[in-house]
Design a protein around this motif. Structure first.
Motif, mmCIF file in Angstrom:
data_model
loop_
_atom_site.group_PDB
_atom_site.id
_atom_site.type_symbol
_atom_site.label_atom_id
_atom_site.label_comp_id
_atom_site.label_asym_id
_atom_site.label_seq_id
_atom_site.Cartn_x
_atom_site.Cartn_y
_atom_site.Cartn_z
ATOM 1 N N PRO A 30 0.858 -0.999 -0.253
ATOM 2 C CA PRO A 30 -0.118 -0.041 -0.083
ATOM 3 C C PRO A 30 0.793 1.383 -0.081
ATOM 4 O O PRO A 30 1.972 1.361 0.542
ATOM 5 N N ILE A 31 0.340 2.651 -1.206
ATOM 6 C CA ILE A 31 1.056 3.409 -1.203
ATOM 7 C C ILE A 31 0.768 4.658 -0.223
ATOM 8 O O ILE A 31 0.197 5.468 -1.001
ATOM 9 N N VAL A 32 -0.543 4.498 0.264
ATOM 10 C CA VAL A 32 -2.009 5.385 0.767
ATOM 11 C C VAL A 32 -1.776 4.569 2.295
ATOM 12 O O VAL A 32 -1.584 3.527 3.156
ATOM 13 N N ASP A 33 -2.156 5.986 3.026
ATOM 14 C CA ASP A 33 -2.945 5.398 4.013
ATOM 15 C C ASP A 33 -4.082 5.027 4.668
ATOM 16 O O ASP A 33 -3.790 3.860 5.404
ATOM 17 N N ASP A 34 -5.227 5.007 3.985
ATOM 18 C CA ASP A 34 -5.997 4.556 4.493
ATOM 19 C C ASP A 34 -6.084 3.318 3.945
ATOM 20 O O ASP A 34 -6.125 3.143 2.962
ATOM 21 N N LEU A 35 -5.990 2.360 4.627
ATOM 22 C CA LEU A 35 -5.984 0.677 3.585
ATOM 23 C C LEU A 35 -6.698 0.038 3.444
ATOM 24 O O LEU A 35 -7.484 -1.757 3.469
ATOM 25 N N ARG A 36 -8.494 0.675 3.899
ATOM 26 C CA ARG A 36 -9.135 -0.347 2.936
ATOM 27 C C ARG A 36 -9.522 -0.685 1.701
ATOM 28 O O ARG A 36 -9.219 -2.121 1.465
ATOM 29 N N VAL A 37 -8.919 -0.137 0.486
ATOM 30 C CA VAL A 37 -8.801 -1.235 -0.801
ATOM 31 C C VAL A 37 -7.527 -1.804 -0.301
ATOM 32 O O VAL A 37 -7.830 -3.112 -0.977
ATOM 33 N N PRO A 38 -6.156 -1.651 -0.283
ATOM 34 C CA PRO A 38 -5.049 -3.508 -0.102
ATOM 35 C C PRO A 38 -5.943 -4.048 0.764
ATOM 36 O O PRO A 38 -5.731 -4.746 0.266
ATOM 37 N N ILE A 39 -6.413 -4.121 1.958
ATOM 38 C CA ILE A 39 -6.918 -4.530 2.813
ATOM 39 C C ILE A 39 -8.232 -5.761 1.477
ATOM 40 O O ILE A 39 -8.154 -7.383 1.597
ATOM 41 N N SER A 40 -8.819 -5.079 0.873
ATOM 42 C CA SER A 40 -10.690 -5.770 -0.056
ATOM 43 C C SER A 40 -9.639 -6.665 -0.514
ATOM 44 O O SER A 40 -9.925 -7.664 -0.882
ATOM 45 N N ILE A 41 -8.569 -6.487 -1.243
ATOM 46 C CA ILE A 41 -8.207 -6.961 -2.477
ATOM 47 C C ILE A 41 -7.472 -7.682 -1.818
ATOM 48 O O ILE A 41 -7.918 -9.048 -2.382
#
Lengths: 305, 145
Positions: free
Chosen positions: B63-74
């Protein structure tokens, strides 16, 4: 704060992740194959009451036991998976279906003298088929096919499952009047690969076995040829001992059926020198050897995924 | 030729009565045991096994974002599809994250940054060939490793 040096006891294997991955792949291959042959899983406690675990043990085994007291209980760590299986089957007899086919993969503990390549904690991967009152001989032919499948699945091609029958050796000794010496004689014969023929002769002589009997024994273990030829030569020895004749019959039957289970002839052979677990086994005995170093190197490249 | 120092890798046989010390029932059996620890040790000692596999992850999600929602869902989607997927969960520089994938020889990396999220995409990198491609997040289920 003073630090404790992190260290692991000698005789205890501990692997790095890349090695552990490989170790587990091998373990999983073994387990998958056991399952594919319909063996049931079993897990028993590593710690048991000494009274239970050591009901049979004695001598060398007993000295190697990790034994300790916890509270008022005298406890021991299991030193193989067979004794726990015995206890388990006796305890759960009424709830098991026979023939009971179980596999167990687990660590066992033996306080052996530490030396390179000797482990005090090690994995055993066992399969056993237990019958109620009786168990047909055909089962003796199925187990080697499980072993064959495992080593094939691990990428080995050049290995040999050596088969023998204890009744043949016992019958031979009976016919030579060496019955009382049989345990000792077997122990000596068992070492022939390690110490050679002359040393075996010498040790038999020391034991008080007569020259003529030694010659007979050596002639016997030097019977050569393929499996069929060896069986034929055994029959041609003309030994009129009931145990001997039964042993040859059993061996012939097991060999014939190992082929039926799909083990190619190059992967097994009759080896009349195998004695195994001196007082324990009563019929068929097996050993498996990996044969060719170079081939081994080649096939193991497969593991470097 | 038998590998002399190897000895038998598995052995067993037929026994008349398994549990005579515990029961009067006669229980004959036949069994075989493989000494796995010794087998592994010997293969290793003779240099017959050198594993190159340092991780079991098929893909590392960075992840290169602070909000981990998308990485976790993927990651969850991939895992539900049976893919062995790992998320790099430590705030390090991107270089360090790639170094981790490199050292453990994880074959694929999925990069998820702000830009990707806005475009509903992920960037998939083959670590062996260096090849990179964008994949729509809706197509994650079709990914095979």
């Amino acid at each position: 704060m003073s630090k404790t040096e992190p260290r692991t006891l000698s005789g205890f294997m501990e692997l790095l992740p890349n090695e552990q991955i490989l170790f587990n792949q091998i373990k999983e291959t073994i387990e998958d194959t056991y399952k594919r042959f319909g063996f049931l899983p079993l897990d028993t406690p590593i710690i048991e009451l000494s009274e239970v675990l050591l009901a049979k043990a004695g001598g060398e085994t007993e000295q190697q036991i990790y034994r300790f007291n916890k509270g008022d209980k005298d406890l021991s760590l299991r030193f193989d998976l067979t004794v726990p299986l015995s206890k388990y089957v006796a305890k759960n007899y009424g709830n098991l279906s026979f023939p009971f086919r179980r596999y167990q993969i687990g660590k066992v503990y033996r306080g052996e003298r530490t030396q390179k390549g000797r482990f005090r904690e090690f994995y055993q991967c066992d399969i056993d088929i237990i019958g109620d009152e009786e168990l047909d001989l055909i089962n003796d032919a199925e187990l080697p096919s499980v072993i064959y499948t495992i080593f094939k699945n691990l990428g080995f091609n050049n290995f040999t499952i050596r088969v023998n029958n204890r009744k043949i050796l016992n019958g031979l000794f009976e016919s030579l009047g060496q019955k009382d010496n049989s345990v000792e004689v077997l122990r000596i014969i068992d070492k022939i690969d390690k110490i050679g023929k002359e040393a075996v002769k010498e040790e038999l002589n020391k034991l008080g076995v007569l020259e003529e009997a030694i010659t007979n024994i050596i002639n016997f273990i030097e019977i050569e040829g393929n499996s069929e030829e060896k069986i034929l030569k055994l029959k041609q020895l003309g030994i009129q001992n009931e145990t001997f004749i039964k042993g040859v019959e059993e061996l012939e039957y097991v060999i014939k059926n190992m082929k039926l289970f799909g083990i190619p002839e190059q992967n097994f052979k009759v080896d009349l020198t195998i004695a195994r677990g001196l007082d324990y086994y009563t019929g068929t005995v097996y050993e498996t050897f990996l044969n060719d170093y170079r081939e081994l190197r080649k096939c193991l490249l497969r593991w470097q995924i | 030729m038998i590998i002399g120092s190897f000895g038998s890798v598995c052995s067993g046989g037929r026994y008349e009565n398994l549990a005579e010390y515990y029961t009067d029932k006669k229980l004959p059996g036949v069994g075989i045991s493989i000494g796995l620890t010794r087998l592994f040790y010997k293969l290793n000692e003779l240099n017959l096994i050198q594993t190159e596999k340092k991780s079991i992850s098929e893909v590392l999600i960075i992840p290169i974002v602070d909000d981990l929602r998308v990485p976790i869902s993927i990651a969850t989607k991939l895992r539900n599809n049976g893919v062995k997927a790992e998320i790099y969960l430590n705030s390090k520089k991107l270089k360090a994250k790639f170094k981790y994938a490199d050292k453990l020889e994880i074959p694929y990396v999925i990069l998820i940054g702000e830009e990707e999220i806005i475009q509903n995409k992920i960037k998939l990198k083959n670590m062996k060939t260096g090849e990179e491609k964008y994949i729509s997040i809706d197509d994650i289920d079709t990914l095979k490793f």
